[in-house]
Structure formats: structure tokens, C-alpha cells
Scaffold this active site. Structure first.
Site, PDB file in Angstrom:
ATOM      1  CG  ASP A   1     -10.620  24.395 -19.360  1.00  0.00           C
ATOM      2  OD1 ASP A   1     -10.591  24.395 -20.563  1.00  0.00           O
ATOM      3  OD2 ASP A   1      -9.730  23.870 -18.637  1.00  0.00           O
TER       4      ASP A   1
ATOM      5  CE  LYS B   1      -7.655  21.131 -22.230  1.00  0.00           C
ATOM      6  NZ  LYS B   1      -7.032  22.198 -22.841  1.00  0.00           N
TER       7      LYS B   1
ATOM      8  N   GLY C   1      -3.532  25.890 -15.212  1.00  0.00           N
ATOM      9  CA  GLY C   1      -3.962  25.185 -13.843  1.00  0.00           C
ATOM     10  C   GLY C   1      -3.129  26.053 -12.717  1.00  0.00           C
TER      11      GLY C   1
ATOM     12  NE  ARG D   1       6.048  41.145 -22.794  1.00  0.00           N
ATOM     13  CZ  ARG D   1       5.801  42.401 -23.283  1.00  0.00           C
ATOM     14  NH1 ARG D   1       6.231  42.975 -24.421  1.00  0.00           N
ATOM     15  NH2 ARG D   1       5.129  43.397 -22.287  1.00  0.00           N
TER      16      ARG D   1
ATOM     17  N   GLY E   1      -3.216  30.175 -17.240  1.00  0.00           N
ATOM     18  CA  GLY E   1      -3.018  31.069 -16.042  1.00  0.00           C
ATOM     19  C   GLY E   1      -3.865  32.383 -16.118  1.00  0.00           C
TER      20      GLY E   1
ATOM     21  N   GLY F   1      -9.238  28.160 -18.241  1.00  0.00           N
ATOM     22  CA  GLY F   1      -9.430  26.896 -17.677  1.00  0.00           C
ATOM     23  C   GLY F   1      -9.934  27.024 -16.261  1.00  0.00           C
ATOM     24  CB  SER F   2      -8.041  26.010 -13.065  1.00  0.00           C
ATOM     25  OG  SER F   2      -7.447  25.055 -13.882  1.00  0.00           O
TER      26      SER F   2
END
Lengths: 199, 298
Positions: free
Chosen positions: B28, B85, B157, B169, B218, B239-240
Site C-alpha cells: 500500500d 481500490k 489496519g 486456514r 494484519g 498495507g499499513s
């Protein structure tokens, strides 16, 4: 014949391994310098050329691969692999380097963005039928040095397949279209070269 | 066989780019400078957006498609593929992104949904789509709508990898469960998955998903990325986790190396050293249900 190595840093290396497997050709995944020992040829897969360039340096593969190319190891690059085998690049990212070996200029991402990616049937010198080819943000060969043979062109004449000695480079991805003939062609190159890294 | 000539936007071409991204890290970025840092660190593609999920979460409000100027700047700044996005169900945002010539559209739960019933009919577009999923049924519904790449959702995030773990999973576990079923059990399986029987049969027969599956939501460390690859992901979205950390360039490069050498603990130990602070993070268990992005999409 000894196994053919497939450079497994990033990209569609699994499809290359599966294509050789379907032909009954043994393979080795190359991720460390010692994996290059005893292979009869090496494939540089499709993927992102900037990433494969960086990872080959991070994992100390760049210098041994260049040495093997100079010693005559048969080598086959598809798309990003063709970029990495070109002596000169057009539209390279800042700091991007190649292994070299093919006396050509390759233009990265020559057709535009992903919406301009396409499929086309291509005539390939040395293969009797036309080859079903997928061009994904593909490069093309824009200049060709002496000693480089053109093996494939698009219908508009642009060059998408070349060979110089034991080095084969193509813009497209036979490994994702279920096409085995170019992998057979490369396996024949490896058989004729009978390369041994111990010599 | 008919002789094909310059056929664009076929399923093979759309899915083909996802095949080339495998084993890579999609990062990102919110500015052209960040995009260059990502490319330089070895990102296989960048996701152009105005705010990373951690900021969307912190600032609240409606999150929408990014400004076309920002997307243009990022496309001009790098040579690697650029994704962007669109809101779930917002087919006009997707039309705009296609006109900007992004390489992939992410129909993303990280943005506020535009339609709480329907996703975008992705077959109508020339540009390929990646879509999120938390389970196999959701993944196969996105395939039915024309997605060309899948992404397990995780919880964006947060910097907490537990939801990404749960979703990958679940998806791959359900694939394994399908491939153990007999032919006559697949009708009920399709009903329970709420997915078309043809796709369910294909997954049962091949024992794998019909599309490339990345993981997201995450991932904040090289070890997180390697964990997802060992679980069977084809690649990772971060991402973050990069630009909310202490040293983005070093962390980004380390996550790229960990994604390649995911099964080599010696390499993982080396690349995990001295990266500075990871993003602070939020435990998903502390997030009240209305603030969980993974519940968006159906």
C-alpha cells in the site's frame, strides 16, 4: 540428462516446473548458489524483472548466474526472464540491472498497461505448429546485435523471440498456456550443449 | 484451432498477471514517493490509495476511491504494476479506475461498501479484479462474478495477523475438505458454500483454488509474511505494516526477502534483525464487531 534448474525467487516458476514435469524432464528449484551445481540448463521465469534482479543480488545468485552464462550454460528466459538476459534495457527502473548475455535491446512493458495485455498465436522458427502465446505486460526486442537469431515475431512484425548461442529469450509465457513445444526446444538445446559446471 | 490475433482481456490474460505476481509483496502506498520506495525495496506491485487502512480506521468516516490525480502520479512514478481500490459494488469507481489504466482493481472491504447486496459484475470490465474472501464460499462467489485473483481478507489496519491466519486456514481447509468428498456429496457442499456446482466440482477435482490466492490484513513483519507463505498463500499484501513502521524501506525489503525465503529460518532470522519499530497495532479481539472490515462483503 541432468536436471534443468528453474530460478525460484519470484514469479510463475511453479508453472515452469510443472511444464517440465509433464514432459518427464527432471527439474531443480534454484534459490541458492549451490543449487546451480550440476544443472544442464536454467530457466528465468516470468514475474517482475525488478524484483528478480534485486532478489538475485540479495541471495548471492547474480554473480554465479552470470559466470554460468559466460561458461555456456543453456539458459531460457520468459518475459521478465528475457528482460534479465538482455544486454541493454529501454525503460528500466532506476538502478535496475540484468544478467545480460543476449546482444539485444529489450523494452520493458512495451504494450502499455494490463488492459493492453493479449493472447496471440505465434509462428516460432524450429517448431512446426503455431504457438499459443500469452503476452502479459510484455517486453519486446527492439534492437538486435550480430549473432542473434530472431525466432518469433508478432503478426505486426515486432520481435518476441530470440536466440544467441545457448541463450533463448521470449516475450511471452508458454508455461501458462499449456504449450510444451518451446520447453521441448529448450530441453533439446540443453541435451546438445551437454553442459557440465565442473568443467 | 482458430488462429488467435491480439485478443485482449481474456480470462487467461486477466489471470496471467496474478500468476506473474506470485511469490511477491504488494505494498500500500499513498504518495508517489512511497511508491518509489516500495519499488526500490522490491515490491512486485503497489496499491495506490489515499489513506492506509490504519488511518481509515483511526479517522473514521466514509472511505472512497482515491483522487485520480494521486493514482496518475503513482502510475507515472513506478514501472511495476499499479493497483487501486474501488468500493464494494461501486461499478462507476471501477469504470473510472479502468479509464485511468490501473493494472488491477481491488474491490475492497477496506473502503466503505457502496452496495450491501451486490458486488461489481467484474466480467463487464477489461481490467482484472482482485477480491477479498474470508472463506471458500465467498471466494467462489467472487470467481463467479469474474474476479481474476483472490485475497484472504484478514483484518486490515491492525498489524494483528490472527485474522489473516483464520481466513487462509478456513479457505484452504475448505478446499481440502471438498477434495475428500465423493461426487454425490458435492451438491450439498455447493448449497452450503452458496457457490455454483461447476466451480465446486472443479475445486474438488483439482484440490486447489481456480485463482491465485494472496493474503492480506494484519501482516506487519517478515515472520508474518513467511507464516502466510508457509500456510500456502501465493504472495502477500502489506498495507499499513510498512509505512506505519519506524523504517519503511528496510522493513519493506526484509518482507520481500522473507516472502521468497519463507521456508528458510536462517534467512528469516537475518532479515528480521534491526528493522526498528513495527507498526503499533491493535488486537482484533479489542475491536468491536461494527469496526471489523472483514465482515464487509458477502
Amino acid at each position: 540428462m541432468n536436471p534443468i534448474g528453474v530460478l525460484c525467487l519470484q514469479g510463475d516458476f511453479r508453472e515452469h516446473l510443472q511444464t517440465f514435469e509433464s514432459m518427464g524432464q527432471e527439474t531443480i528449484r534454484v534459490r541458492k548458489p549451490q543449487d546451480l551445481e550440476g544443472i544442464s540448463g536454467l530457466v528465468i521465469p516470468g514475474g517482475e524483472s525488478t524484483v528478480i534482479d534485486k532478489l538475485s543480488k540479495s541471495f548471492a545468485l547474480r554473480d554465479p548466474i552470470i559466470k554460468h552464462i559466460h561458461e555456456g550454460l543453456p539458459i531460457f528466459g520468459t518475459c521478465a526472464g528475457l528482460i534479465l538476459l538482455a544486454d541493454r534495457l529501454k525503460d528500466a527502473a532506476p538502478g535496475q540491472e540484468t544478467f545480460g548475455g543476449l546482444d539485444v535491446v529489450v523494452q520493458r512493458n512495451a504494450f502499455g498497461s494490463q488492459v493492453d495485455s493479449f493472447e496471440e498465436d505465434v509462428d516460432f522458427d524450429g517448431i512446426s505448429h503455431s504457438v499459443h502465446a500469452a503476452f502479459i505486460r510484455a517486453p519486446i526486442v527492439t534492437e538486435i546485435g550480430d549473432g542473434v537469431s530472431v525466432l518469433a515475431k508478432l503478426k505486426d512484425g515486432r520481435v518476441v523471440g530470440v536466440r544467441q548461442g545457448n541463450i533463448l529469450g521470449i516475450s511471452f509465457h508458454p508455461e501458462v498456456t499449456g504449450e510444451t513445444s518451446i520447453h521441448e526446444y529448450f530441453a533439446d538445446m540443453c541435451r546438445s550443449a551437454n553442459f557440465s559446471s565442473n568443467n | 484451432m482458430t488462429d488467435k490475433s491480439n485478443e485482449k482481456s481474456t480470462p487467461l490474460v486477466k489471470r496471467g498477471l496474478a500468476e506473474m505476481l506470485k511469490g511477491g509483496v504488494i505494498m500500500d502506498v499513498v504518495t508517489a514517493d512511497q511508491a518509489k520506495i516500495a519499488e526500490d525495496a522490491g515490491a512486485v506491485a503497489v496499491m495506490a490509495l489515499e489513506r492506509v487502512p490504519a488511518d481509515i480506521r483511526a479517522q473514521g468516516g466514509v472511505a472512497r476511491m482515491s483522487d485520480p490525480d494521486l493514482i496518475d502520479q503513482i502510475i507515472s512514478a513506478v514501472s511495476i504494476p499499479v493497483m487501486a481500490k474501488a468500493r464494494i459494488g461501486h461499478f462507476v469507481e471501477a469504470q473510472i479506475l479502468q479509464s485511468l489504466k490501473v493494472d488491477y482493481i481491488d474491490e475492497s472491504e477496506v473502503l466503505s461498501p457502496a452496495d450491501y447486496v451486490h458486488h461489481i459484475d467484474k466480467w463487464k470490465f477489461d481490467v482484472p479484479f482482485v477480491c477479498g474472501a474470508t472463506n471458500l464460499g465467498e471466494a467462489l462467489r467472487r470467481v463467479t462474478e469474474g474476479a481474476a485473483m483472490l485475497r484472504s481478507k484478514g483484518e486490515a489496519g491492525t498489524g494483528d495477523v490472527s485474522e489473516a491466519m483464520k481466513h487462509i486456514r478456513t479457505i484452504l481447509g475448505e478446499v481440502r475438505a471438498l477434495s475428500a468428498k465423493s461426487e454425490d456429496e458435492l451438491y450439498v457442499a455447493a448449497k452450503e458454500l452458496q457457490a455454483p456446482i461447476e466451480l465446486v466440482r472443479e475445486v474438488a477435482r483439482t484440490g486447489k483454488l481456480p485463482l491465485v490466492l494472496f493474503t492480506a490484513g494484519g501482516i506487519a513483519t517478515p515472520a508474518d509474511a513467511a507464516l502466510m507463505m508457509q500456510m500456502g498463500a501465493d504472495g502477500v499484501f502489506v498495507g499499513s505494516g510498512i509505512f506505519k513502521s519506524g523504517n519503511p524501506a528496510a522493513r519493506a525489503a526484509a518482507i520481500v526477502k522473507a516472502t521468497t525465503s519463507y521456508d528458510d529460518p536462517d534467512v528469516l532470522a537475518n532479515v528480521s534483525r534491526g528493522l526498528g519499530e513495527a507498526m503499533v497495532g491493535i488486537n482484533v479481539s479489542d475491536l468491536p464487531a461494527p469496526h471489523r472490515l472483514a465482515d464487509r462483503g458477502w
